[in-house]
Design a protein around this motif. Structure first.
Motif, PDB file in Angstrom:
ATOM      1  N   ALA A  46       0.851  -0.941  -0.107  1.00 47.85           N
ATOM      2  CA  ALA A  46      -0.208   0.235   0.200  1.00 47.85           C
ATOM      3  C   ALA A  46       0.924   1.196  -0.068  1.00 47.85           C
ATOM      4  CB  ALA A  46      -0.791  -0.093   1.296  1.00 47.85           C
ATOM      5  N   PHE A  47       1.767   1.538   0.176  1.00 49.00           N
ATOM      6  CA  PHE A  47       2.944   2.630   0.744  1.00 49.00           C
ATOM      7  C   PHE A  47       3.687   2.642  -0.516  1.00 49.00           C
ATOM      8  CE2 PHE A  47       6.563   4.378   2.782  1.00 49.00           C
ATOM      9  CZ  PHE A  47       6.453   5.953   2.666  1.00 49.00           C
ATOM     10  N   GLY A  48       4.247   1.574  -1.037  1.00 48.18           N
ATOM     11  CA  GLY A  48       4.519   1.382  -2.283  1.00 48.18           C
ATOM     12  C   GLY A  48       3.548   2.189  -3.601  1.00 48.18           C
ATOM     13  N   ARG A  49       2.202   1.823  -3.438  1.00 51.34           N
ATOM     14  CA  ARG A  49       1.965   2.178  -4.570  1.00 51.34           C
ATOM     15  C   ARG A  49       1.894   4.153  -4.308  1.00 51.34           C
ATOM     16  NH1 ARG A  49      -1.406  -1.909  -3.643  1.00 51.34           N
ATOM     17  NH2 ARG A  49      -2.903  -1.537  -2.092  1.00 51.34           N
ATOM     18  N   ALA A  50       1.028   4.335  -3.175  1.00 52.80           N
ATOM     19  CA  ALA A  50       1.277   5.702  -2.542  1.00 52.80           C
ATOM     20  C   ALA A  50       2.619   6.851  -3.132  1.00 52.80           C
ATOM     21  CB  ALA A  50       1.316   5.967  -1.154  1.00 52.80           C
ATOM     22  N   ILE A  51       3.349   6.180  -3.296  1.00 53.82           N
ATOM     23  CA  ILE A  51       4.912   6.521  -3.444  1.00 53.82           C
ATOM     24  C   ILE A  51       5.286   6.374  -4.923  1.00 53.82           C
ATOM     25  CG2 ILE A  51       6.030   6.961  -1.393  1.00 53.82           C
ATOM     26  CD1 ILE A  51       7.536   4.442  -1.593  1.00 53.82           C
ATOM     27  N   GLU A  52       4.390   5.453  -6.005  1.00 52.03           N
ATOM     28  CA  GLU A  52       4.656   5.062  -7.280  1.00 52.03           C
ATOM     29  C   GLU A  52       4.736   6.232  -7.987  1.00 52.03           C
ATOM     30  OE1 GLU A  52       2.494   1.650  -8.050  1.00 52.03           O
ATOM     31  OE2 GLU A  52       3.910   1.558  -9.885  1.00 52.03           O
ATOM     32  N   GLY A  53       6.050   5.986  -8.757  1.00 54.28           N
ATOM     33  CA  GLY A  53       6.815   7.372  -9.867  1.00 54.28           C
ATOM     34  C   GLY A  53       6.773   9.119  -9.035  1.00 54.28           C
ATOM     35  N   ALA A  54       6.368   8.938  -7.387  1.00 54.66           N
ATOM     36  CA  ALA A  54       6.595   9.862  -7.000  1.00 54.66           C
ATOM     37  C   ALA A  54       8.220  11.141  -7.503  1.00 54.66           C
ATOM     38  CB  ALA A  54       6.513  10.253  -5.206  1.00 54.66           C
TER      39      ALA A  54
END
Ligand SMILES: NC(=O)c1ccc[n+]([C@@H]2O[C@H](COP(=O)([O-])OP(=O)(O)OC[C@H]3O[C@@H](n4cnc5c(N)ncnc54)[C@H](OP(=O)(O)O)[C@@H]3O)[C@@H](O)[C@H]2O)c1
Length: 290
Positions: free
Chosen positions: A56-64
């Motif tokens: 979930a945290f990985g999805r939140a920071i994807e490509g940031a």
């Protein structure tokens, strides 16, 4: 997009507020969606994730473009304050590997260059090492002793006329306001490193001893307040009296002893040394609502 974790806390709130004031795109990460509402109203996107949940945290920071992250604090009464550390570090590093942001700013601490003997700071050494191993370009923001740490001692000091601590009374130590940490982190996010890691060591405008802290408090409240240095064992006893577990008291005792021995100190060398502008007196005033 800049992604800010710990946004309900001291430093994350300032990071998000600073970036939003500069009209940067911001996504805040909260565990409880209700805590995101106020940020949504201010123009931020909201993602719901725990830092221990790499998916979930990985999805939140994807490509940031940049991510601000910190190690969640342990509970004061926690009998085993180190228990969650491996899962928290694995969650953060797993998310970085999954989301591959262009840059991450990690809130770390003075003394994090050492693997042990620093109390709670040792976990930040492990976090730095594991984040570096992900290969995501990283800034380790090593903050000095938070000026806000004094908050828990102020009422007793004002009432009794004495500020007790196990820090050496006349030894000046680096301290910093959490506001300065947040604004510095926001600046580092928009001035990223493109590869590798950098260390930024941050304190307030000048260093302050326990004596200086008591004097600043005296000036704020307008009554004499003495600085009283107690032994480390006395500090641990006082913390337990305030509800700390024995393990938490031991960690703070070890950290205080390490500060006194200069084991907790800035590394220097290639690290970038930065000073914030906020004075201890300003923070004490704000903690006391004056
Ligand atoms: N005190 C010092 O002198 C000092 C010095 C140097 C570095 N530090 C570092 O500073 C850190 C604390 O920074 P701070 O004062 O800005 O934080 P803080 O005010 O204690 O707030 C902690 C934040 O972390 C969030 N959080 C807690 N557990 C989480 C989880 N599992 N997943 C996602 N978010 C979670 C909390 O959100 P919720 O609203 O969901 O609870 C809150 O927003 C410490 O952990 C330490 O590593 C401290």
């Amino acid at each position: 997009m800049f992604v800010v974790a710990g946004v309900s806390g001291h430093t994350g709130s300032v990071v998000a507020e600073t970036l939003l004031s500069q009209r940067k795109p911001v996504r805040v990460v909260v565990r409880d969606a209700a805590r995101g509402e106020a940020w949504k109203a201010r123009g931020a996107e909201v993602a719901v994730a725990s830092l221990t949940d790499a998916e979930a945290f990985g999805r939140a920071i994807e490509g940031a473009e940049g991510v601000y992250v910190l190690l969640p604090p342990f509970g004061f009464a926690d009998e085993d304050p180190s228990r969650e550390r491996p899962a928290q570090i694995a969650g953060i590093t797993g998310a970085l590997r999954k989301g591959r942001p262009a840059h991450v700013v990690v809130l770390s601490s003075i003394g994090a260059q050492h693997p042990a003997g620093t109390g709670p700071i040792a976990a930040l050494h492990a976090l730095e090492r594991e984040v570096a191993a992900t290969g995501v370009p990283a800034t380790f923001l090593r903050a000095a002793y938070f000026m806000e740490n004094w908050g828990a001692s102020l009422a007793g000091a004002i009432e009794g006329g004495a500020l007790y601590n196990a820090l050496i009374a006349d030894k000046k130590i680096s301290q910093v306001a959490t506001r300065d940490i947040g604004t510095t982190a926001a600046r580092l996010l928009v001035e990223p490193v493109r590869s590798g890691t950098r260390v930024v060591e941050l304190s307030g405008p000048v260093d302050y001893s326990l004596d200086d802290t008591a004097a600043a408090l005296s000036a704020v409240v307008g009554k004499p307040i003495a600085a009283v240095q107690v032994p480390i064992e006395g500090l641990k006893g006082a913390l337990k009296g305030m509800g700390a577990s024995a393990a938490v008291a031991d960690l703070y005792g070890e950290m205080t002893d390490a500060i006194n021995r200069d084991h907790v100190s800035f590394e220097g060398g290639a690290a970038l040394r930065v000073r914030g502008a906020t004075t201890l007196e300003t923070v004490l005033r704000s903690l006391l609502g004056r």
